[in-house]
Structure formats: structure tokens, C-alpha cells
Enzyme design. Structure first.
Site, PDB file in Angstrom:
ATOM      1  N   TYR A  23      -1.330   7.170   0.149  1.00 51.25           N
ATOM      2  CA  TYR A  23      -2.306   6.214  -0.355  1.00 51.25           C
ATOM      3  C   TYR A  23      -1.734   4.797  -0.348  1.00 51.25           C
ATOM      4  CZ  TYR A  23      -5.956   4.312  -3.404  1.00 51.25           C
ATOM      5  OH  TYR A  23      -6.991   3.574  -3.919  1.00 51.25           O
ATOM      6  N   SER A  75      -6.775  -1.608  -2.406  1.00 47.13           N
ATOM      7  CA  SER A  75      -6.556  -1.030  -3.729  1.00 47.13           C
ATOM      8  C   SER A  75      -5.452  -1.808  -4.421  1.00 47.13           C
ATOM      9  CB  SER A  75      -6.130   0.439  -3.588  1.00 47.13           C
ATOM     10  OG  SER A  75      -5.649   0.966  -4.809  1.00 47.13           O
TER      11      SER A  75
END
Length: 261
Positions: free
Chosen positions: A159, A146
């Protein structure tokens, strides 16, 4: 239409929606035999229907599995080999964003949950699929990292930690397995309009999440969200023989977001 995956087997986790579904449709349309893995049976059925629409008659193996469960990971790899005999490509994609909060308020249980899916799940997939590919002497892996794995994003401790870990695993495994004819790379998507991103926007503003989305992407150089099919195109390229010399690196697909000062 290119036909880069004729006769090839592509295993995809997180295939029940979003990026996994987009990649499954893309590779199936180019001749792949996809093995679809997700925790959601309904999601898998919907993806199989999308695959059939894009590539009538395409084989689509459906496997319900929790990527944090090592036995389940072993089973989805074994099931793919039993059905197809090999694994040529692996989109190691299953993941969640988790709750948004300051680190002090994030919660250790939520941290463990997000890291368990996003990082442990990727590691376990690598562990069992790379062994198959090394035995074959060929294969390609694309992990989903990401923008949050190559820069800080704020309010997402689990995350960010997990996706930075995916980048590290990608570098490490690419170096380890390149000598065996295997390439391992990652993608770093920015804000792509998937169900996961929609849920994230609803955390920001449950009543006006569309407006929150417009404000969120106003800082992106492209001034928009990415589309899942754009990820599908990139994943298909990276899994194909055309990208065989791309290894141990992470490719951003974020409209330029990660390059901004």
C-alpha cells in the site's frame, strides 16, 4: 446548490463504493454526466441508484472493468467517449489496502496484487485518459493517493509503495500535461470510514473492530474518522474550474494526521 459540472463528463473508477460513490453523487448533483467504473456490478448498481436519488434523471453510464487489465482500461475510456463524446474530469480512484504485515512477511504475491491495482491501475487510467484530454485541449484528473503515500504507516509495504508511486505519477503527469491545458492532482485521504477501512479494522481486531477504530482515531487531531462525503466535496472542488491552477500536487484530507510529529 452549485452547478459546476453542467454538461460535463466525469469518469470515476472505484465507483462501486466508498470514495468513488461519494464523488459520483456529488458531481451528479451538480449536473455532471458520470461514467462509473468498478469491478463489482452490484456496487455499480448501488452507486447508480444513489446518483439517481441525488440527481433524478441524471445519466449514469455503468462499466464493469478491472483497472489492472490494459484492454479493459482502454474499453472503459472508449465506452465513455462513445457515450458522451468527451471526458472533462477523471477521478482515478480504484484501489485496495491489502493485508497488513511486516515487510519480511508481507508476501510477494500480495505486493504485486496491491501495486497492480493501486499503481498500475492509476498509470493505465492516466495513459488512456490523458491522451483524450490532450486531444481536447482540456481536462482535469484527480488521483487517489493516501496519507500512506506521503508518510510511513507501517505493516503496509504494498500500500505504501503504491500510494507513494501515485504521488510521483501525479507530479510527473501534472508537469507534462499542464502545457496542454490539463491539470493533474491527487488527494491524500487519512482514515475515512469506508468498507475498505472497516475491513482494515477487522484485520486488527475481528471481534471488536469498532473499538479498534475508536483507538485508531484517538491519535488524530480531530479524534474521528473522515466521512466519504467530505472526500466527495473535495474531489468535486478539485475537478471543477475553480481549482484549475492547482496542478502536480497532492492535497491531504486527514484531520491533520500527516502534520503530527
Amino acid at each position: 446548490m452549485q452547478n459546476r459540472f453542467s454538461g460535463k463528463v466525469v469518469l470515476i473508477t472505484g465507483a462501486g463504493s466508498g470514495l468513488g460513490r461519494a464523488a459520483a453523487v456529488e458531481v451528479a448533483a451538480e449536473g455532471a454526466r458520470p461514467a462509473l467504473v468498478d469491478v463489482s456490478e452490484r456496487g455499480l448498481a448501488d452507486t447508480a441508484a444513489a446518483v439517481e436519488e441525488a440527481a433524478p434523471g441524471a445519466e449514469a453510464l455503468r462499466i464493469t472493468a478491472d483497472v489492472t487489465d490494459e484492454d479493459a482500461v482502454r474499453r472503459y475510456v472508449d465506452a465513455t467517449r462513445q457515450a458522451y463524446g468527451r471526458i472533462d474530469g477523471f477521478f482515478n480512484n480504484a484501489g485496495v489496502e491489502g493485508r497488513q504485515n511486516l515487510t519480511e512477511d508481507y508476501g510477494s504475491e500480495e505486493f504485486d496484487r496491491v501495486v497492480g491495482i493501486n499503481l498500475r491501475g492509476v498509470f493505465l487510467g492516466l495513459r488512456y485518459v490523458l491522451a483524450v484530454m490532450r486531444e481536447q485541449g482540456s481536462g482535469t484528473v484527480v488521483n487517489t493517493a493516501s496519507v500512506g503515500g506521503i508518510r510511513g504507516v507501517g505493516n503496509q509495504s504494498g500500500y505504501a509503495a503504491s500510494k507513494h508511486g501515485v504521488v510521483g505519477l501525479t507530479r510527473n503527469s501534472g508537469i507534462e500535461y499542464g502545457p496542454f491545458g490539463i491539470s493533474v492532482k491527487a488527494i491524500a485521504p487519512g482514515a475515512i470510514m469506508t468498507p475498505m477501512v472497516e475491513e482494515s479494522l477487522k484485520q486488527i481486531d475481528p471481534e471488536n473492530w469498532q473499538e479498534a477504530g475508536r483507538e485508531f482515531v484517538s491519535a488524530n487531531p480531530m479524534r474521528r474518522f473522515g466521512r466519504p462525503e467530505e472526500i466527495g466535496h473535495l474531489v468535486a472542488f478539485l475537478l471543477s474550474d475553480q481549482a484549475g491552477f492547482i496542478n502536480a500536487t497532492t492535497v491531504p484530507i486527514d484531520g491533520g494526521q500527516s502534520e503530527q510529529y
